[in-house]
Design a protein around this motif. Structure first.
Motif, PDB file in Angstrom:
ATOM      1  N   PRO A 193     -13.928  21.270-129.425  1.00  0.00           N
ATOM      2  CA  PRO A 193     -14.531  19.990-129.455  1.00  0.00           C
ATOM      3  C   PRO A 193     -13.668  19.027-129.189  1.00  0.00           C
ATOM      4  N   HIS A 194     -12.343  18.688-128.103  1.00  0.00           N
ATOM      5  CA  HIS A 194     -11.848  18.215-128.070  1.00  0.00           C
ATOM      6  C   HIS A 194     -11.487  18.188-125.996  1.00  0.00           C
ATOM      7  N   GLU A 195     -12.455  19.207-126.142  1.00  0.00           N
ATOM      8  CA  GLU A 195     -12.504  18.828-124.827  1.00  0.00           C
ATOM      9  C   GLU A 195     -13.890  17.745-124.555  1.00  0.00           C
ATOM     10  N   ARG A 196     -14.103  17.970-122.910  1.00  0.00           N
ATOM     11  CA  ARG A 196     -14.833  17.329-123.088  1.00  0.00           C
ATOM     12  C   ARG A 196     -16.601  18.468-122.815  1.00  0.00           C
ATOM     13  N   ALA A 197     -17.482  17.305-123.532  1.00  0.00           N
ATOM     14  CA  ALA A 197     -18.615  18.241-124.205  1.00  0.00           C
ATOM     15  C   ALA A 197     -19.536  17.879-122.861  1.00  0.00           C
ATOM     16  N   SER A 198     -19.325  17.644-122.421  1.00  0.00           N
ATOM     17  CA  SER A 198     -20.761  17.973-121.032  1.00  0.00           C
ATOM     18  C   SER A 198     -20.329  17.489-119.380  1.00  0.00           C
ATOM     19  N   ILE A 199     -20.609  17.596-119.095  1.00  0.00           N
ATOM     20  CA  ILE A 199     -20.820  17.284-116.914  1.00  0.00           C
ATOM     21  C   ILE A 199     -21.075  15.677-117.380  1.00  0.00           C
ATOM     22  N   ARG A 200     -22.092  15.084-118.327  1.00  0.00           N
ATOM     23  CA  ARG A 200     -22.326  14.190-118.001  1.00  0.00           C
ATOM     24  C   ARG A 200     -21.692  12.960-119.201  1.00  0.00           C
ATOM     25  N   ALA A 201     -21.575  13.893-119.794  1.00  0.00           N
ATOM     26  CA  ALA A 201     -21.093  12.857-121.062  1.00  0.00           C
ATOM     27  C   ALA A 201     -19.502  12.749-121.381  1.00  0.00           C
ATOM     28  N   LEU A 202     -18.956  11.439-122.032  1.00  0.00           N
ATOM     29  CA  LEU A 202     -17.689  12.305-122.682  1.00  0.00           C
ATOM     30  C   LEU A 202     -17.992  12.721-123.710  1.00  0.00           C
ATOM     31  N   PRO A 203     -16.438  13.050-124.344  1.00  0.00           N
ATOM     32  CA  PRO A 203     -16.357  14.312-125.489  1.00  0.00           C
ATOM     33  C   PRO A 203     -17.121  13.459-126.957  1.00  0.00           C
ATOM     34  N   GLY A 204     -17.195  13.723-127.928  1.00  0.00           N
ATOM     35  CA  GLY A 204     -17.755  13.521-129.375  1.00  0.00           C
ATOM     36  C   GLY A 204     -16.801  13.313-129.601  1.00  0.00           C
ATOM     37  N   ALA A 205     -16.329  11.906-129.810  1.00  0.00           N
ATOM     38  CA  ALA A 205     -14.956  11.839-130.398  1.00  0.00           C
ATOM     39  C   ALA A 205     -15.180  11.860-131.823  1.00  0.00           C
ATOM     40  N   ALA A 206     -14.401  12.080-133.332  1.00  0.00           N
ATOM     41  CA  ALA A 206     -14.498  11.493-134.449  1.00  0.00           C
ATOM     42  C   ALA A 206     -15.176   9.992-134.697  1.00  0.00           C
ATOM     43  N   PHE A 207     -16.292  10.361-135.562  1.00  0.00           N
ATOM     44  CA  PHE A 207     -16.455   8.758-135.767  1.00  0.00           C
ATOM     45  C   PHE A 207     -16.814   8.772-137.107  1.00  0.00           C
ATOM     46  N   PRO A 208     -16.107   7.074-137.553  1.00  0.00           N
ATOM     47  CA  PRO A 208     -15.870   6.468-136.915  1.00  0.00           C
ATOM     48  C   PRO A 208     -13.742   6.450-136.245  1.00  0.00           C
ATOM     49  N   VAL A 209     -13.761   5.834-134.836  1.00  0.00           N
ATOM     50  CA  VAL A 209     -12.082   6.429-134.728  1.00  0.00           C
ATOM     51  C   VAL A 209     -11.476   5.266-135.630  1.00  0.00           C
ATOM     52  N   LEU A 210      -9.995   5.220-136.059  1.00  0.00           N
ATOM     53  CA  LEU A 210      -9.115   5.107-136.940  1.00  0.00           C
ATOM     54  C   LEU A 210      -7.818   5.179-136.536  1.00  0.00           C
ATOM     55  N   ASN A 211      -7.973   3.382-136.993  1.00  0.00           N
ATOM     56  CA  ASN A 211      -5.765   3.245-137.230  1.00  0.00           C
ATOM     57  C   ASN A 211      -5.310   2.802-137.973  1.00  0.00           C
ATOM     58  N   VAL A 212      -4.531   3.456-139.010  1.00  0.00           N
ATOM     59  CA  VAL A 212      -3.772   3.116-140.206  1.00  0.00           C
ATOM     60  C   VAL A 212      -2.886   3.538-139.942  1.00  0.00           C
ATOM     61  N   GLY A 213      -1.934   2.120-141.144  1.00  0.00           N
ATOM     62  CA  GLY A 213      -1.255   1.681-141.101  1.00  0.00           C
ATOM     63  C   GLY A 213      -0.203   0.745-142.193  1.00  0.00           C
ATOM     64  N   SER A 214       0.511   0.590-142.405  1.00  0.00           N
ATOM     65  CA  SER A 214       1.524  -0.047-143.793  1.00  0.00           C
ATOM     66  C   SER A 214       1.893  -0.956-143.474  1.00  0.00           C
ATOM     67  N   THR A 215       1.989  -2.369-144.487  1.00  0.00           N
ATOM     68  CA  THR A 215       3.200  -3.145-144.513  1.00  0.00           C
ATOM     69  C   THR A 215       3.568  -2.912-145.897  1.00  0.00           C
ATOM     70  N   ALA A 216       4.712  -3.821-145.441  1.00  0.00           N
ATOM     71  CA  ALA A 216       5.562  -3.770-146.956  1.00  0.00           C
ATOM     72  C   ALA A 216       4.594  -3.522-148.297  1.00  0.00           C
ATOM     73  N   GLU A 217       3.388  -4.490-148.065  1.00  0.00           N
ATOM     74  CA  GLU A 217       3.130  -4.731-149.283  1.00  0.00           C
ATOM     75  C   GLU A 217       1.160  -3.412-149.974  1.00  0.00           C
ATOM     76  N   THR A 218       0.818  -3.139-148.780  1.00  0.00           N
ATOM     77  CA  THR A 218      -0.153  -2.281-148.018  1.00  0.00           C
ATOM     78  C   THR A 218      -0.633  -0.948-147.161  1.00  0.00           C
ATOM     79  N   ILE A 219      -0.789  -0.803-147.401  1.00  0.00           N
ATOM     80  CA  ILE A 219      -1.750   0.659-146.426  1.00  0.00           C
ATOM     81  C   ILE A 219      -3.148   0.240-145.391  1.00  0.00           C
TER      82      ILE A 219
END
Length: 149
Positions: free
Chosen positions: A28-54
């Protein structure tokens, strides 16, 4: 040629689809086709936090905000929905696909939140293809200064 395939384009599209299914199942994490990029998880997530929030940012262009379902249960934040295909169908109701790099279909992402997340104070906005989810931290989990008498 007899059978299901009416053209070499149909046969190639079907073989490419089958290759994609096998690649996803076994690598699942390698190239899925010689003609296309791999299918990554959708949607791509960024997760972080501040002093008050996640803060969670989901990079999800091309969605209808009304199709999104966001739930928070027992510390698990779930983002689910469906992204419609942008490919126009041919006269048989199908589209010939030679490379598929843009995800289409149902999706579901789950994020485990820390214990300090307050499930009663969650905000979500979707704008310009970015879903922003803000989970406030519990007041009891925030550091406070204790005065010495």
């Amino acid at each position: 040629m007899t059978g299901t395939f009416r053209s070499s384009a149909d046969m190639f599209a079907e073989l490419n689809r089958l290759q994609g299914i096998l690649e996803q199942a076994f690598r699942p994490h390698e190239r899925a086709s010689i003609r296309a990029l791999p299918g990554a998880a959708f949607p791509v997530l960024n997760v972080g936090s501040t002093a008050e929030t996640i803060e969670i940012q989901a990079l999800a262009p091309g969605l209808d905000a009304n199709s999104l379902e966001i739930t928070l249960d027992r510390g698990l934040l779930t983002v689910a929905g469906e992204r419609k295909s942008a490919l126009p169908p041919d006269e048989r109701g199908r589209a010939s696909v030679y490379a598929r790099e843009r995800f289409a279909g149902r999706f579901r992402r789950v994020v485990t939140l820390p214990d300090e997340a307050d499930p009663q104070r969650v905000d979500a906005t979707y704008r310009d293809g970015i879903l922003r989810i803000t989970v406030h931290k519990r007041e009891a989990s925030k550091p406070r200064r204790i005065e010495v008498n």
